[in-house]
Design a protein around this motif. Sequence first.
Motif, mmCIF file in Angstrom:
data_model
loop_
_atom_site.group_PDB
_atom_site.id
_atom_site.type_symbol
_atom_site.label_atom_id
_atom_site.label_comp_id
_atom_site.label_asym_id
_atom_site.label_seq_id
_atom_site.Cartn_x
_atom_site.Cartn_y
_atom_site.Cartn_z
ATOM 1 N N ARG A 79 6.744 15.861 2.882
ATOM 2 C CA ARG A 79 5.736 14.903 2.446
ATOM 3 C C ARG A 79 6.491 13.649 2.017
ATOM 4 O O ARG A 79 7.365 13.705 1.160
ATOM 5 N N GLU A 80 6.134 12.529 2.602
ATOM 6 C CA GLU A 80 6.873 11.303 2.358
ATOM 7 C C GLU A 80 5.922 10.234 1.834
ATOM 8 O O GLU A 80 4.795 10.100 2.313
ATOM 9 N N LEU A 81 6.372 9.478 0.848
ATOM 10 C CA LEU A 81 5.582 8.381 0.312
ATOM 11 C C LEU A 81 6.073 7.080 0.930
ATOM 12 O O LEU A 81 7.221 6.686 0.746
ATOM 13 N N LEU A 82 5.193 6.430 1.694
ATOM 14 C CA LEU A 82 5.527 5.168 2.331
ATOM 15 C C LEU A 82 4.893 4.018 1.560
ATOM 16 O O LEU A 82 3.753 4.129 1.097
ATOM 17 N N THR A 83 5.614 2.916 1.435
ATOM 18 C CA THR A 83 5.042 1.678 0.917
ATOM 19 C C THR A 83 4.971 0.706 2.087
ATOM 20 O O THR A 83 5.991 0.400 2.711
ATOM 21 N N GLU A 126 4.897 -3.589 7.981
ATOM 22 C CA GLU A 126 6.241 -3.017 7.864
ATOM 23 C C GLU A 126 6.296 -2.004 6.724
ATOM 24 O O GLU A 126 5.719 -2.218 5.649
ATOM 25 N N VAL A 127 6.993 -0.891 6.977
ATOM 26 C CA VAL A 127 7.250 0.084 5.922
ATOM 27 C C VAL A 127 8.432 -0.427 5.112
ATOM 28 O O VAL A 127 9.567 -0.461 5.595
ATOM 29 N N VAL A 128 8.170 -0.857 3.888
ATOM 30 C CA VAL A 128 9.212 -1.498 3.078
ATOM 31 C C VAL A 128 9.951 -0.513 2.187
ATOM 32 O O VAL A 128 11.002 -0.837 1.633
ATOM 33 N N HIS A 129 9.405 0.700 2.036
ATOM 34 C CA HIS A 129 10.091 1.681 1.188
ATOM 35 C C HIS A 129 9.627 3.083 1.574
ATOM 36 O O HIS A 129 8.461 3.290 1.930
ATOM 37 N N ARG A 130 10.560 4.037 1.512
ATOM 38 C CA ARG A 130 10.262 5.446 1.747
ATOM 39 C C ARG A 130 10.855 6.260 0.608
ATOM 40 O O ARG A 130 11.962 5.976 0.155
ATOM 41 N N SER A 131 10.116 7.272 0.173
ATOM 42 C CA SER A 131 10.645 8.159 -0.858
ATOM 43 C C SER A 131 10.006 9.529 -0.702
ATOM 44 O O SER A 131 9.003 9.696 0.006
ATOM 45 N N ASP A 132 10.595 10.511 -1.370
ATOM 46 C CA ASP A 132 10.074 11.879 -1.338
ATOM 47 C C ASP A 132 8.774 11.927 -2.130
ATOM 48 O O ASP A 132 8.720 11.499 -3.281
ATOM 49 N N ALA A 133 7.726 12.446 -1.520
ATOM 50 C CA ALA A 133 6.414 12.471 -2.183
ATOM 51 C C ALA A 133 6.223 13.704 -3.054
ATOM 52 O O ALA A 133 5.281 13.751 -3.854
ATOM 53 N N ASP A 134 7.057 14.720 -2.905
ATOM 54 C CA ASP A 134 6.878 15.944 -3.689
ATOM 55 C C ASP A 134 7.053 15.666 -5.174
ATOM 56 O O ASP A 134 8.034 15.068 -5.609
ATOM 57 N N GLY A 135 6.064 16.082 -5.954
ATOM 58 C CA GLY A 135 6.149 15.950 -7.400
ATOM 59 C C GLY A 135 5.820 14.577 -7.927
ATOM 60 O O GLY A 135 5.850 14.348 -9.133
ATOM 61 N N LEU A 167 0.835 -1.201 0.000
ATOM 62 C CA LEU A 167 0.000 0.000 0.000
ATOM 63 C C LEU A 167 0.864 1.242 0.000
ATOM 64 O O LEU A 167 1.883 1.306 0.693
ATOM 65 N N GLN A 168 0.437 2.255 -0.756
ATOM 66 C CA GLN A 168 1.166 3.519 -0.786
ATOM 67 C C GLN A 168 0.405 4.567 -0.002
ATOM 68 O O GLN A 168 -0.775 4.831 -0.252
ATOM 69 N N LEU A 169 1.104 5.165 0.948
ATOM 70 C CA LEU A 169 0.535 6.202 1.804
ATOM 71 C C LEU A 169 1.376 7.453 1.702
ATOM 72 O O LEU A 169 2.594 7.405 1.931
ATOM 73 N N ARG A 170 0.754 8.568 1.349
ATOM 74 C CA ARG A 170 1.457 9.852 1.355
ATOM 75 C C ARG A 170 1.343 10.411 2.766
ATOM 76 O O ARG A 170 0.262 10.795 3.209
ATOM 77 N N ARG A 171 2.436 10.395 3.490
ATOM 78 C CA ARG A 171 2.453 10.822 4.890
ATOM 79 C C ARG A 171 2.572 12.329 4.976
ATOM 80 O O ARG A 171 3.381 12.936 4.282
ATOM 81 N N TRP A 172 1.743 12.915 5.850
ATOM 82 C CA TRP A 172 1.790 14.352 6.071
ATOM 83 C C TRP A 172 2.646 14.620 7.301
ATOM 84 O O TRP A 172 2.485 13.998 8.345
#
Length: 218
Positions: free
Chosen positions: A102-106, A113-122, A92-97
């Motif tokens: 702003r972070e995109l969590l998988t 478990e959070v298996v991946h984190r990335s920058d959600a901007d753009g 599941l992808q969650l845009r964390r506030w």
Amino acid sequence: MSTPTRSEATQPVALVAAAVVAILVVVAVVLFGVVRPPQLAPLDGLSFTGTVAYLDWTDEACVIVVRPDGDRDEAWCGDDGGELVGWTDAGLQLRRWAATDRELLTIDPDSGEVVHRSDADGADFLDPHRGHDLAEVRDGGQLEVRVDGQVLWTTDADERYSIHGTWPSPDGAWVALQDSADRLLLVPADGSAEPVVWTEDVDGYATIVWRDVSAPDA
């Protein structure tokens, strides 16, 4: 004579407040009545393999996964909140506030478990609503629910009963509905049968995100 403790002193106030709330509830029921949603059968016995997720905001932002049999799992919770925006093969992808970013969590829906984190901007995000048009047509005591012009369901219903949202499945065979009784309903996309209750106590105005779903057995 002893001096009342703080808790003893506040007890009468609490009792009065509780009594006032009870009276207001009774008055509201007398004036407006109880909104009884349409009676629907449970999901039992339906051949169905779909899974959805939504965010519950009751105490904190929690990702709830609804399984094909209606069982629910709390996959992840966080204080910052966020927006559930998609479901990929990884999870599941969650845009964390947060206050500063702003972070995109998988999130793995099984382990949490959070298996991946990335920058959600753009980043490009899935629109959970996918542009579908919900219409409720009322005629006397009858309610007709339409999605994209297709009649999904016609039922006798209180005028205060309504559908909060509709989310067609990826294979186009089903539509998930959330109603004002906080139920998640499941109905064939062609309107060939009335909805069944998938699960209940779905928080407020949830946004439903589907996982890939298989068509039912013939």
